[in-house]
Design an enzyme around this catalytic site. Structure first.
Site, short mmCIF file in Angstrom:
data_model
loop_
_atom_site.label_atom_id
_atom_site.label_comp_id
_atom_site.label_asym_id
_atom_site.label_seq_id
_atom_site.Cartn_x
_atom_site.Cartn_y
_atom_site.Cartn_z
N TYR A 29 -13.35 15.84 -30.38
CA TYR A 29 -14.23 16.30 -29.29
C TYR A 29 -13.48 16.21 -27.96
O TYR A 29 -13.64 15.24 -27.21
CB TYR A 29 -15.48 15.43 -29.23
CG TYR A 29 -16.25 15.30 -30.53
CD1 TYR A 29 -17.05 16.34 -30.99
CD2 TYR A 29 -16.17 14.14 -31.30
CE1 TYR A 29 -17.77 16.22 -32.18
CE2 TYR A 29 -16.88 14.01 -32.48
CZ TYR A 29 -17.68 15.06 -32.92
OH TYR A 29 -18.39 14.94 -34.09
N TRP A 33 -19.37 16.22 -23.41
CA TRP A 33 -20.64 16.51 -24.09
C TRP A 33 -21.78 15.89 -23.30
O TRP A 33 -21.65 14.80 -22.73
CB TRP A 33 -20.62 15.97 -25.51
CG TRP A 33 -20.29 17.00 -26.54
CD1 TRP A 33 -21.16 17.63 -27.39
CD2 TRP A 33 -19.00 17.53 -26.87
NE1 TRP A 33 -20.50 18.51 -28.20
CE2 TRP A 33 -19.17 18.48 -27.91
CE3 TRP A 33 -17.71 17.31 -26.36
CZ2 TRP A 33 -18.11 19.19 -28.45
CZ3 TRP A 33 -16.65 18.01 -26.91
CH2 TRP A 33 -16.85 18.94 -27.93
N TRP A 35 -25.24 14.65 -23.89
CA TRP A 35 -25.89 13.34 -24.07
C TRP A 35 -24.88 12.25 -24.31
O TRP A 35 -25.15 11.08 -24.04
CB TRP A 35 -27.02 13.40 -25.09
CG TRP A 35 -26.76 13.39 -26.55
CD1 TRP A 35 -25.75 14.01 -27.22
CD2 TRP A 35 -27.59 12.76 -27.54
NE1 TRP A 35 -25.89 13.80 -28.57
CE2 TRP A 35 -27.01 13.05 -28.79
CE3 TRP A 35 -28.75 12.01 -27.48
CZ2 TRP A 35 -27.57 12.59 -30.00
CZ3 TRP A 35 -29.31 11.55 -28.67
CH2 TRP A 35 -28.72 11.84 -29.90
N GLN A 108 -28.77 19.50 -25.00
CA GLN A 108 -28.87 18.31 -25.85
C GLN A 108 -29.99 17.42 -25.31
O GLN A 108 -30.53 17.66 -24.23
CB GLN A 108 -27.54 17.55 -25.90
CG GLN A 108 -26.57 18.13 -26.91
CD GLN A 108 -25.32 17.29 -27.08
OE1 GLN A 108 -24.81 16.70 -26.13
NE2 GLN A 108 -24.79 17.26 -28.29
N GLY A 168 -28.98 16.95 -31.19
CA GLY A 168 -28.02 15.86 -31.21
C GLY A 168 -27.76 15.33 -32.61
O GLY A 168 -26.74 14.70 -32.86
N ASP A 170 -27.09 16.84 -35.65
CA ASP A 170 -26.76 18.21 -36.02
C ASP A 170 -27.19 18.63 -37.42
O ASP A 170 -27.87 19.64 -37.58
CB ASP A 170 -25.25 18.44 -35.88
CG ASP A 170 -24.75 18.20 -34.48
OD1 ASP A 170 -25.51 17.67 -33.64
OD2 ASP A 170 -23.59 18.53 -34.20
N ARG A 201 -18.45 15.77 -42.91
CA ARG A 201 -18.85 16.80 -41.96
C ARG A 201 -19.87 17.75 -42.58
O ARG A 201 -20.11 17.72 -43.79
CB ARG A 201 -17.61 17.59 -41.51
CG ARG A 201 -16.54 16.75 -40.82
CD ARG A 201 -17.00 16.23 -39.47
NE ARG A 201 -17.29 17.34 -38.56
CZ ARG A 201 -17.87 17.20 -37.37
NH1 ARG A 201 -18.27 16.00 -36.97
NH2 ARG A 201 -18.09 18.23 -36.60
N TRP A 352 -24.94 12.60 -39.93
CA TRP A 352 -26.37 12.61 -39.65
C TRP A 352 -27.25 12.71 -40.90
O TRP A 352 -28.47 12.86 -40.78
CB TRP A 352 -26.75 13.72 -38.66
CG TRP A 352 -26.29 13.43 -37.27
CD1 TRP A 352 -25.34 14.12 -36.57
CD2 TRP A 352 -26.73 12.40 -36.38
NE1 TRP A 352 -25.15 13.58 -35.33
CE2 TRP A 352 -25.99 12.52 -35.18
CE3 TRP A 352 -27.66 11.36 -36.50
CZ2 TRP A 352 -26.16 11.66 -34.11
CZ3 TRP A 352 -27.84 10.51 -35.42
CH2 TRP A 352 -27.10 10.67 -34.24
N GLU A 395 -17.29 6.64 -35.05
CA GLU A 395 -18.38 7.54 -34.68
C GLU A 395 -19.68 7.13 -35.36
O GLU A 395 -20.75 7.13 -34.74
CB GLU A 395 -17.98 8.97 -35.07
CG GLU A 395 -18.90 10.05 -34.56
CD GLU A 395 -18.39 11.45 -34.90
OE1 GLU A 395 -19.06 12.41 -34.52
OE2 GLU A 395 -17.32 11.57 -35.56
#
Length: 425
Positions: A29, A33, A35, A108, A168, A170, A201, A352, A395
């Site tokens: 990244y 970004w 948020w 976001q 957020g 995703d 991912r 996520w 992360e």
């Protein structure tokens, strides 16, 4: 642990600072970004309050004329091919006009006013000298009015997101049903897999659907007509953070000698709408609502617990009970799984779809404290600190084994750890 952890977290934020803002991570990244910057400011305020203020000011320097705060602000010094979709994909200048930074066209979750208020509180005198809040307050108001004015697709007074990236979270399983009606796009090259394992991912199918939604929004000039959006969802996390940020705007208004009543009224309105429309008494959790079908998306996303951050939430006790149940086991694990641990769709290491994220842990820690569940909040804090100490500033982590996944030296992980270290259990 704490002294070494503090130094290591500080180093991550210092290394990821790029002059005016902080990248989430150097490889995966490489831009700013939205948020992320809000959470980053919460940590930076303990290192350099002025830098924390600048983080937010930099982001809002890219605010669109319609009030939206774009989810990515592109660094002009970073090669265009370093990230996809890059600035050439979004063509934001066609809408914003000359002189604006290159940005995406999505948004976001609106946690920014909360971050701005906490950043101000860390160094009130210097923030007053710099005019931090007087300059940021009208921008924050415009941002909130964009969301409540342009994104109330369902007619319930709640904000709709038009892309999973806007939530957020995703590729949460919560989005599987509305995404299924989106035909995937082709003709692009992903860059995320240059930096992360495919198993961590989104799938190729999901990514193709993300690109399709973004292209369609761009081709319609970023018009917020619900008929033009195949994906339109009232998200509990987005609306809860908007409500919490309206409370922060009320605090800011008092500091500036303005009337807080409109913000407090908005807090009440949003809270009532959240509970009336998105809360399910049967399972003690909030759920997203698909605007097109009118149905609640009854999945076990941790987004359904984030409304704990809303002051005065009337169903807070039910949410605390849900956190302790088999779906999240928060009292046992301390780390908040991003999806129901008992569901067949749970994946402990995929983006996520199950892993624990440190920013979500911070939000739940804050919400639990707010509603009097201080012992459970202490359990969450201790688990987050221990996980960062064990695996570094990853992360996200497996909530069951605490195995690290995703990017290394992730900025918001370091930032919320710094903030948690400032508090006693």
């Amino acid at each position: 642990m704490s002294l070494g952890l503090r130094a290591r977290a500080s180093r991550v934020l210092l290394d990821n600072w790029h002059g005016q803002s902080t990248v989430p991570s150097g490889g995966l990244y490489p831009h700013q970004w939205s948020w992320d910057s809000a959470f980053i400011a919460l940590g930076l305020r303990h290192l350099s309050p002025r830098r924390a203020q600048r983080e937010l000011e930099s982001l809002f320097g890219a605010q669109w004329p319609d009030g939206r705060v774009p989810h990515i602000v592109f660094d002009a010094a970073t090669p265009a091919e370093a990230y996809f979709p890059g600035p050439g994909f979004w063509c934001s200048a066609a809408v914003t006009g000359p002189g604006f930074p290159a940005t995406s066209g999505l948004v976001q979750p609106p946690v920014h006013a909360l971050a701005a208020w906490e950043t101000f509180r860390a160094a009130r005198d210097s923030a007053r000298e710099r005019g931090f809040l007087p300059r940021l307050y009208p921008k924050l108001v415009a941002w909130h009015r964009y969301l409540t004015g342009r994104r109330d697709f369902g007619g319930h007074g709640l904000v709709s997101v038009v892309h999973p990236w806007e939530s957020g979270m995703d590729n949460s399983p919560a989005w599987d049903e509305p995404l299924a009606r989106v035909a995937p796009a082709g003709g692009f090259r992903r860059r995320d897999l240059d930096h992360a394992a495919p198993g961590e991912r989104p799938t190729e199918l999901d990514y193709g659907r993300y690109v399709r939604l973004a292209r369609t929004y761009r081709e319609h000039g970023y018009s917020d007509d619900p008929a033009g959006h195949a994906f339109a969802v009232e998200d509990p996390l987005t609306n809860a953070l908007l409500a919490a940020s309206e409370h922060a705007l009320a605090e800011i208004a008092v500091e500036l000698g303005r009337d807080p009543a409109p913000h407090l009224a908005e807090l009440t309105r949003l809270t009532d709408a959240l509970v009336d429309v998105l809360f399910d008494e049967g399972d003690g959790c909030f759920h997203a609502r698909d605007v097109h079908s009118g149905r609640l998306l009854r999945t076990g996303s941790v987004a359904g617990l984030v409304p704990l951050v809303v002051p005065g939430l009337p169903v807070a006790d039910a949410l605390v009970k849900t956190t302790l149940g088999p779906r999240f086991r928060l009292g046992e694990l301390g780390l908040p799984a991003s999806f129901d641990l008992t569901d067949a769709l749970f994946e402990a290491g995929r983006y996520w779809r199950g892993p624990a994220w440190f920013n979500i842990g911070w939000l739940l820690w804050r919400g639990l404290r707010l509603h009097g569940a201080r012992e459970l909040a202490g359990t969450v804090r201790a688990a987050l600190l221990a996980a960062a100490d064990d695996v570094g500033f990853r992360e996200y982590v497996d909530p069951l084994t605490r195995t690290g996944h995703g990017a290394h030296d992730f900025s918001w992980t370091a930032a919320v750890i710094l903030d948690l270290l400032e508090w006693e259990p």
